[in-house]
Design a protein around this motif. Structure first.
Motif, PDB file in Angstrom:
ATOM      1  N   GLN A 185      50.397  92.491  12.763  1.00 40.76           N
ATOM      2  CA  GLN A 185      51.304  91.824  12.846  1.00 40.76           C
ATOM      3  C   GLN A 185      51.458  91.013  14.691  1.00 40.76           C
ATOM      4  O   GLN A 185      50.909  90.572  14.594  1.00 40.76           O
ATOM      5  CB  GLN A 185      52.502  92.354  13.183  1.00 40.76           C
ATOM      6  N   ALA A 186      50.830  92.415  15.437  1.00 35.69           N
ATOM      7  CA  ALA A 186      50.201  92.266  17.299  1.00 35.69           C
ATOM      8  C   ALA A 186      49.251  90.642  16.890  1.00 35.69           C
ATOM      9  O   ALA A 186      48.924  90.117  17.810  1.00 35.69           O
ATOM     10  CB  ALA A 186      50.384  93.646  17.762  1.00 35.69           C
ATOM     11  N   TYR A 187      48.634  91.407  15.773  1.00 33.54           N
ATOM     12  CA  TYR A 187      46.825  91.386  16.089  1.00 33.54           C
ATOM     13  C   TYR A 187      46.710  89.355  15.692  1.00 33.54           C
ATOM     14  O   TYR A 187      46.803  88.372  16.397  1.00 33.54           O
ATOM     15  CB  TYR A 187      45.956  91.700  15.165  1.00 33.54           C
ATOM     16  N   ARG A 188      47.719  88.652  14.642  1.00 35.14           N
ATOM     17  CA  ARG A 188      48.345  87.791  14.303  1.00 35.14           C
ATOM     18  C   ARG A 188      48.886  86.852  15.092  1.00 35.14           C
ATOM     19  O   ARG A 188      48.463  85.716  15.701  1.00 35.14           O
ATOM     20  CB  ARG A 188      48.865  87.840  13.005  1.00 35.14           C
ATOM     21  N   GLN A 189      49.757  87.497  15.795  1.00 34.07           N
ATOM     22  CA  GLN A 189      50.161  87.048  16.525  1.00 34.07           C
ATOM     23  C   GLN A 189      49.162  86.386  18.401  1.00 34.07           C
ATOM     24  O   GLN A 189      49.375  84.746  18.627  1.00 34.07           O
ATOM     25  CB  GLN A 189      51.531  87.632  17.195  1.00 34.07           C
ATOM     26  N   GLN A 190      48.596  87.309  18.370  1.00 37.20           N
ATOM     27  CA  GLN A 190      47.828  86.941  19.387  1.00 37.20           C
ATOM     28  C   GLN A 190      46.600  85.999  18.969  1.00 37.20           C
ATOM     29  O   GLN A 190      46.107  85.223  19.355  1.00 37.20           O
ATOM     30  CB  GLN A 190      47.186  87.991  19.931  1.00 37.20           C
ATOM     31  N   ALA A 191      46.285  86.087  17.745  1.00 36.08           N
ATOM     32  CA  ALA A 191      45.365  85.280  17.026  1.00 36.08           C
ATOM     33  C   ALA A 191      45.977  83.589  17.438  1.00 36.08           C
ATOM     34  O   ALA A 191      45.705  82.852  17.517  1.00 36.08           O
ATOM     35  CB  ALA A 191      44.274  85.462  15.410  1.00 36.08           C
TER      36      ALA A 191
ATOM     37  N   LEU B 221      46.006  77.982  22.083  1.00 40.11           N
ATOM     38  CA  LEU B 221      45.651  77.452  23.719  1.00 40.11           C
ATOM     39  C   LEU B 221      44.497  76.956  23.439  1.00 40.11           C
ATOM     40  O   LEU B 221      44.197  76.265  24.899  1.00 40.11           O
ATOM     41  CB  LEU B 221      45.438  78.985  24.477  1.00 40.11           C
ATOM     42  N   GLN B 222      43.576  77.283  22.195  1.00 42.21           N
ATOM     43  CA  GLN B 222      42.363  76.517  22.022  1.00 42.21           C
ATOM     44  C   GLN B 222      42.388  75.379  22.120  1.00 42.21           C
ATOM     45  O   GLN B 222      42.097  74.124  22.136  1.00 42.21           O
ATOM     46  CB  GLN B 222      41.220  77.305  21.762  1.00 42.21           C
ATOM     47  N   ALA B 223      43.628  74.778  21.481  1.00 43.58           N
ATOM     48  CA  ALA B 223      44.214  73.235  20.625  1.00 43.58           C
ATOM     49  C   ALA B 223      44.318  72.756  21.583  1.00 43.58           C
ATOM     50  O   ALA B 223      44.059  71.360  22.119  1.00 43.58           O
ATOM     51  CB  ALA B 223      45.001  73.919  19.396  1.00 43.58           C
ATOM     52  N   SER B 224      45.028  74.145  22.746  1.00 43.94           N
ATOM     53  CA  SER B 224      45.916  72.413  23.381  1.00 43.94           C
ATOM     54  C   SER B 224      44.094  72.348  25.360  1.00 43.94           C
ATOM     55  O   SER B 224      44.482  71.388  25.632  1.00 43.94           O
ATOM     56  CB  SER B 224      46.822  73.602  24.921  1.00 43.94           C
ATOM     57  N   GLN B 225      43.286  73.020  25.067  1.00 39.52           N
ATOM     58  CA  GLN B 225      42.627  72.622  25.720  1.00 39.52           C
ATOM     59  C   GLN B 225      41.739  71.978  25.249  1.00 39.52           C
ATOM     60  O   GLN B 225      41.124  70.870  26.485  1.00 39.52           O
ATOM     61  CB  GLN B 225      41.259  74.220  26.445  1.00 39.52           C
ATOM     62  N   SER B 226      41.923  72.148  24.171  1.00 33.75           N
ATOM     63  CA  SER B 226      41.264  70.581  23.692  1.00 33.75           C
ATOM     64  C   SER B 226      41.353  69.336  23.364  1.00 33.75           C
ATOM     65  O   SER B 226      40.818  68.643  24.176  1.00 33.75           O
ATOM     66  CB  SER B 226      40.487  70.916  21.429  1.00 33.75           C
ATOM     67  N   LEU B 227      42.779  69.545  23.464  1.00 36.82           N
ATOM     68  CA  LEU B 227      43.394  67.860  23.617  1.00 36.82           C
ATOM     69  C   LEU B 227      43.197  67.520  25.481  1.00 36.82           C
ATOM     70  O   LEU B 227      43.102  66.650  25.482  1.00 36.82           O
ATOM     71  CB  LEU B 227      44.703  68.554  23.651  1.00 36.82           C
ATOM     72  N   LEU B 228      43.252  69.083  26.220  1.00 40.35           N
ATOM     73  CA  LEU B 228      43.620  68.645  27.728  1.00 40.35           C
ATOM     74  C   LEU B 228      41.900  68.321  27.822  1.00 40.35           C
ATOM     75  O   LEU B 228      41.740  66.707  28.349  1.00 40.35           O
ATOM     76  CB  LEU B 228      43.617  69.562  28.807  1.00 40.35           C
ATOM     77  N   HIS B 229      40.818  68.217  27.264  1.00 33.47           N
ATOM     78  CA  HIS B 229      39.462  67.398  27.543  1.00 33.47           C
ATOM     79  C   HIS B 229      39.226  66.532  26.361  1.00 33.47           C
ATOM     80  O   HIS B 229      37.848  66.062  26.184  1.00 33.47           O
ATOM     81  CB  HIS B 229      38.459  69.013  27.418  1.00 33.47           C
TER      82      HIS B 229
END
Length: 110
Positions: free
Chosen positions: A74-80, A86-94
């Motif tokens: 469960q913790a792994y899925r949450q971290q994933a 975060l990667q999606a946010s970064q892509s949106l920012l760039h």
């Protein structure tokens, strides 16, 4: 003829005495076997109890490990999910729309 009957009687008495001794020896041997079997049964009962306790302990340990694994999963899925977010946010920012589409497709649509 009286002498031979007396002799026969002595022979019969000796045979009866021998049979009586043989019977007592057979009974003693049977008793010893029964006692040995009773001891063996008690030892096997003790071994069975010990084995049942070990099985119970191992089952409890297995349950604990399964619970711990579920928590880790469960913790792994949450971290994933957080990483993808975060990667999606970064892509949106760039302004990297293609990378955003790839991330969403790989992680949510597959």
């Amino acid at each position: 003829m009286v002498v031979s009957i007396k002799g026969e009687r002595d022979v019969v008495r000796k045979e009866l005495a021998q049979l009586s001794r043989s019977s007592a020896e057979a009974q003693a041997a049977a008793l010893a076997r029964a006692e040995a079997l009773a001891e063996q049964v008690e030892a096997e009962k003790g071994a069975k109890r010990d084995l049942a306790q070990r099985v119970s302990k191992l089952a409890a340990e297995r349950d604990d490990l399964q619970n711990a694994k579920a928590e880790v999963d469960q913790a792994y899925r949450q971290q994933a999910r957080q990483l993808v977010s975060l990667q999606a946010s970064q892509s949106l920012l760039h302004g990297d729309r293609r990378n955003l589409e790839d991330l969403l497709h790989e992680n949510f649509l597959m």
